[in-house]
Design a protein around this motif. Structure first.
Motif, PDB file in Angstrom:
ATOM      1  N   ALA A  54       0.846  -1.207   0.000  1.00  6.22           N
ATOM      2  CA  ALA A  54       0.000   0.000   0.000  1.00  6.22           C
ATOM      3  C   ALA A  54       0.876   1.250   0.000  1.00  6.22           C
ATOM      4  N   ARG A  55       1.944   1.215   0.783  1.00  6.05           N
ATOM      5  CA  ARG A  55       2.840   2.373   0.860  1.00  6.05           C
ATOM      6  C   ARG A  55       3.548   2.593  -0.476  1.00  6.05           C
ATOM      7  N   LEU A  56       3.986   1.503  -1.091  1.00  2.76           N
ATOM      8  CA  LEU A  56       4.665   1.578  -2.388  1.00  2.76           C
ATOM      9  C   LEU A  56       3.735   2.217  -3.435  1.00  2.76           C
ATOM     10  N   ALA A  57       2.495   1.795  -3.419  1.00  2.00           N
ATOM     11  CA  ALA A  57       1.512   2.344  -4.373  1.00  2.00           C
ATOM     12  C   ALA A  57       1.294   3.824  -4.085  1.00  2.00           C
ATOM     13  N   GLY A  58       1.159   4.151  -2.795  1.00  2.02           N
ATOM     14  CA  GLY A  58       0.921   5.551  -2.409  1.00  2.02           C
ATOM     15  C   GLY A  58       2.079   6.444  -2.789  1.00  2.02           C
ATOM     16  N   GLU A  59       3.290   6.007  -2.471  1.00  2.00           N
ATOM     17  CA  GLU A  59       4.468   6.852  -2.686  1.00  2.00           C
ATOM     18  C   GLU A  59       4.808   7.024  -4.158  1.00  2.00           C
ATOM     19  N   THR A  60       4.552   5.994  -4.966  1.00  2.80           N
ATOM     20  CA  THR A  60       4.938   6.076  -6.384  1.00  2.80           C
ATOM     21  C   THR A  60       3.770   6.539  -7.257  1.00  2.80           C
ATOM     22  N   GLY A  61       2.561   6.456  -6.712  1.00  2.00           N
ATOM     23  CA  GLY A  61       1.376   6.786  -7.507  1.00  2.00           C
ATOM     24  C   GLY A  61       1.134   5.749  -8.601  1.00  2.00           C
TER      25      GLY A  61
END
Ligand SMILES: Cc1ncc(COP(=O)(O)O)c(C=O)c1O
Length: 381
Positions: A293-300
């Motif tokens: 979830a964090r990876l998706a959030g941070e990279t968009g």
């Protein structure tokens, strides 16, 4: 250096440093368990094998949550899947399918000439009890066996086996066979309490043994069914396994060295505590889900967990890649390997689109955090 290399006939076998091997099976094996396998070989019709099998039984029964004997099969887990089909259905099996391994039960039925149907959901979805009830109620008496995979390793889905068992129990004369290959020792499962008729697993996943052994247990009801079936096959005849257990033996020559390893590994699992082991696996899964979830959030970018929320396996997470044409599963695996870590690409039709992280067996949170840090670097480039 994150690996060891050995030359064999001009080919190099490279093994990774301990703590870096995150396949969803086989998984890493403790050095102590490997060492236990170097004991001198014993006879398979000896008092020694009886002592070894006898000492394994209480711990294996505790692991399965059963009072029934736990059979030790020298085969991979697929052998004991085949046993479910060839020993437990005299009419027609219904195979609950949500990915590649659950589909294998149906493929085995086809290969062994046994009537079977599939009840399928999209990969990533779980097999739901209400869907099963609807199918069984629509044609009572059509099926005498239901098969289900607890943790579908191709998608990272955890099926609600307890609820599925409750539905099967509403109908007469239907057995439930459960594949716990990637859940056993990593996710809660209680064979007797949940009313499961046949439970099989492989030893090379959350049990953290080298490949080569499968384990299974059958209820009295399941054995009674097997007696009604003439062509149960030879190697995977459950009645032979049951009879041999009266003498604490196996029908044929077992991999005794692997059984020594299992002895050591079961002692370790008891020492850790089964519930603590389940808790550690859940914690690793939760951590991996948050990381995605964090990876998706941070990279968009569209990194996504394949398994539906509420039905995610504690032992394996499949992650959908945002741009598989640009960098697909096998390429991620290759780049991560250069950094000294192993994970798996997707399985079957998800090979290119996904990667799979096996957070199972002996891994610690610290090792998982290190892996995810390196994986993040690969995925963000
Ligand atoms: C859920 C599941 N079932 C069955 C199998 C087949 O096991 P084996 O390769 O030991 O025959 C696997 C292997 O990955 C699996 O994950």
């Amino acid at each position: 250096m994150h690996s060891n290399s050995t030359m064999i006939e001009n080919r190099t076998v490279t093994t990774l440093e301990y703590g870096r091997f995150f396949l969803p099976g086989p998984t890493e094996v403790r050095p102590e368990t490997l060492a236990a396998m170097t004991q001198p070989v014993i006879g398979h019709r000896s008092e020694e094998i009886q002592a070894l099998m006898g000492s394994l039984q209480p711990e294996l029964r505790h692991l399965f949550g059963t009072e029934r004997p736990v059979y030790v099969s020298t085969s991979s887990a697929t052998g004991m899947m085949e046993a479910a089909i060839t020993n437990l259905s005299r009419k027609r099996a219904l195979c609950l399918v949500c990915g590649a391994f659950s589909g294998r039960f149906h493929a085995i039925a086809e290969a062994t000439g046994r009537p079977a149907d599939r009840l399928s959901v999209e990969w990533g979805e779980a097999n739901l009890p209400e869907d099963l009830r609807a199918v069984l109620a629509a044609d009572p008496g059509r099926y005498d066996l239901v098969t289900v995979v607890h943790s579908e390793t191709s998608t990272g889905t955890l099926n609600p086996v307890r609820e599925i068992a409750a539905v099967v129990a509403e109908f007469d004369d239907i057995l439930l066979a459960v594949d716990t290959v990637s859940s056993m020792a990593g996710a809660p499962l209680r064979m007797d309490e949940w009313g499961l008729d046949y439970v099989l697993t492989g030893a090379q996943k959350a049990l953290a043994m080298p490949p080569g052994l499968a384990l299974a247990a059958a209820s009295e009801r399941a054995l009674a069914r097997a007696t009604e079936i003439e062509n149960r096959g030879f190697y995977f005849d459950l009645l032979k396994f049951e009879k041999s257990m009266d003498r604490l033996m196996t029908p044929n020559t077992p991999a005794v060295s692997l059984m020594f390893g299992l002895r050591s590994q079961m002692e370790h699992i008891v020492e850790e505590g089964l519930e603590e082991r389940w808790r550690r696996h859940q914690q690793m899964a939760d951590h991996t889900h948050l990381w995605v979830a964090r990876l998706a959030g941070e990279t968009g970018r569209h990194f996504e967990i394949v398994a539906a929320p509420g039905y995610r396996s504690p032992t394996v997470t499949a992650v959908r890649l945002p741009d598989p044409e640009e960098m697909g599963g096998p390429e991620v695996v290759r780049r991560l390997r250069e950094r000294g870590y192993a994970i798996a690409s997707g399985y079957g039709k998800l090979k290119q689109e996904t990667i799979r992280i096996g957070h199972m067996g002996e891994h610690t949170m610290a090792q998982l955090e290190d892996l995810l840090e390196e994986l993040g670097k690969v995925l963000i480039t």
